[in-house]
Motif scaffolding. Structure first.
Motif, PDB file in Angstrom:
ATOM      1  N   GLY A  64      36.040  41.105  44.993  1.00  0.00           N
ATOM      2  CA  GLY A  64      36.192  42.101  46.043  1.00  0.00           C
ATOM      3  C   GLY A  64      36.268  43.533  45.558  1.00  0.00           C
ATOM      4  O   GLY A  64      36.588  44.438  46.342  1.00  0.00           O
ATOM      5  N   PHE A  65      35.982  43.769  44.263  1.00  0.00           N
ATOM      6  CA  PHE A  65      36.063  45.122  43.687  1.00  0.00           C
ATOM      7  C   PHE A  65      37.426  45.755  43.971  1.00  0.00           C
ATOM      8  O   PHE A  65      37.528  46.967  44.185  1.00  0.00           O
ATOM      9  N   ALA A  66      38.469  44.946  43.993  1.00  0.00           N
ATOM     10  CA  ALA A  66      39.794  45.407  44.436  1.00  0.00           C
ATOM     11  C   ALA A  66      40.638  45.907  43.272  1.00  0.00           C
ATOM     12  O   ALA A  66      41.763  45.460  43.059  1.00  0.00           O
ATOM     13  N   ASN A  67      40.097  46.847  42.505  1.00  0.00           N
ATOM     14  CA  ASN A  67      40.873  47.431  41.421  1.00  0.00           C
ATOM     15  C   ASN A  67      42.021  48.270  41.975  1.00  0.00           C
ATOM     16  O   ASN A  67      41.915  48.851  43.049  1.00  0.00           O
TER      17      ASN A  67
ATOM     18  N   ASP B 208      25.803  54.086  50.985  1.00  0.00           N
ATOM     19  CA  ASP B 208      26.638  53.137  51.727  1.00  0.00           C
ATOM     20  C   ASP B 208      28.126  53.383  51.458  1.00  0.00           C
ATOM     21  O   ASP B 208      28.955  53.255  52.370  1.00  0.00           O
ATOM     22  N   THR B 209      28.474  53.737  50.229  1.00  0.00           N
ATOM     23  CA  THR B 209      29.872  54.047  49.913  1.00  0.00           C
ATOM     24  C   THR B 209      30.340  55.274  50.671  1.00  0.00           C
ATOM     25  O   THR B 209      31.478  55.326  51.162  1.00  0.00           O
TER      26      THR B 209
ATOM     27  N   SER C 111      32.527  44.721  59.190  1.00  0.00           N
ATOM     28  CA  SER C 111      31.153  44.230  59.006  1.00  0.00           C
ATOM     29  C   SER C 111      30.413  45.019  57.933  1.00  0.00           C
ATOM     30  O   SER C 111      29.656  44.450  57.138  1.00  0.00           O
ATOM     31  N   LEU C 112      30.651  46.345  57.892  1.00  0.00           N
ATOM     32  CA  LEU C 112      29.989  47.181  56.889  1.00  0.00           C
ATOM     33  C   LEU C 112      30.538  46.895  55.497  1.00  0.00           C
ATOM     34  O   LEU C 112      29.770  46.878  54.516  1.00  0.00           O
ATOM     35  N   ILE C 113      31.827  46.645  55.420  1.00  0.00           N
ATOM     36  CA  ILE C 113      32.425  46.298  54.129  1.00  0.00           C
ATOM     37  C   ILE C 113      31.862  44.971  53.620  1.00  0.00           C
ATOM     38  O   ILE C 113      31.535  44.824  52.438  1.00  0.00           O
ATOM     39  N   GLN C 114      31.722  44.005  54.529  1.00  0.00           N
ATOM     40  CA  GLN C 114      31.160  42.707  54.150  1.00  0.00           C
ATOM     41  C   GLN C 114      29.715  42.853  53.691  1.00  0.00           C
ATOM     42  O   GLN C 114      29.293  42.223  52.708  1.00  0.00           O
TER      43      GLN C 114
END
Length: 265
Positions: free
Chosen positions: A123-126, A202-203, A213-216
């Motif tokens: 999830g790129f959850a740094n 997009d970022t 939905s955009l995050i997914q």
């Protein structure tokens, strides 16, 4: 010398691809992060981010250096200037991203519960993404957007300079050589622009108006675009850089090439 910098870019992309691909294949095969630990996710993001940004910085430096090779090749004949304008930028392009992500990923820590093992790259959850907005903004602007802008501007300016020089000089051999070097750079740089532009755009949209939905969509599709640079670079090299291929073959098997060289009697 220009072939040496391209070889460095090729090797960095190759190592990055060989590092990330096994983890990505493992995730998509099992549909989850099989080694669901904090250390695994931390290492995955560190290697992915480091090699990706190193590639961007190297491409930006090579885009600028190509101006010197075409219009001011005498600069690299001086030993001191060669180290300052050629070797030092390449070295910094490799060292800086590694040091930055050592600090951002390993030293900015949290409890580790933020990782999502059902998403690519956890999830790129740094931690710095979640708790340090200033560092995240710096990473987005300086490490991703600036190199991409440099690549784009350097290529546009190079095309303009080459076209202007062609109009003023009617030396066919010089123009042919400059055109070949320009086409090579534009093709390689376009690969990076195509790979990274969707991520940057997009970022930016996510930061302005985030939605689930955009995050997914970003996690599942857009985040994979930078890999296009790694996948496409060998094919671009093989198709366009005939001089690079000769240079590589000469260094890989000099004895074999020498054996096939016709010697005068």
């Amino acid at each position: 010398m220009q072939n040496r910098s391209l070889l460095i870019l090729f090797m960095i992309n190759l190592v990055g691809l060989l590092t990330d691909m096994p983890m990505s294949i493992d995730f998509y095969y099992f549909q989850s992060v099989r080694f669901a630990t904090v250390d695994y996710c931390t290492w995955w993001t560190f290697t992915l981010f480091s090699f990706a940004v190193i590639g961007e910085f190297l491409m930006a430096v090579i885009s600028i250096q190509r101006h010197f090779f075409i219009f001011q090749a005498h600069v690299f004949q001086n030993r001191r200037k060669r180290y300052i304008f050629y070797y030092l930028p390449l070295i910094l392009s490799i060292i800086y991203p590694i040091l930055f992500y050592i600090y951002s990923i390993f030293l900015v820590t949290c409890d580790g519960s933020q990782w999502d093992f059902t998403l690519p790259v956890c999830g790129f959850a740094n931690c710095y993404f979640l708790y340090d907005a200033a560092l995240t903004l710096f990473d987005y602007v300086f490490n991703n957007t600036v190199p991409l802008a440099v690549i784009f501007i350097a290529n546009v300016v190079l095309i303009i300079r080459v076209v202007k020089q062609k109009r003023h000089r009617q030396q066919r051999f010089v123009w042919k050589k400059h055109r070949r070097m320009t086409i090579q750079l534009v093709c390689i740089s376009s690969l990076y622009l195509i790979a990274w532009s969707p991520v940057i755009i997009d970022t930016l949209i996510l930061n302005i108006s985030p939605s689930p939905s955009l995050i997914q969509f970003h996690m599942n599709y857009v985040s994979e675009f930078p890999n296009l640079a790694c996948y496409g670079l060998p094919w671009v090299y093989a198709g366009l850089l005939s001089e690079f291929k000769k240079w590589m073959l000469k260094r890989i098997s000099p004895a074999r090439i020498a054996a096939h060289t016709v010697q005068p009697v």
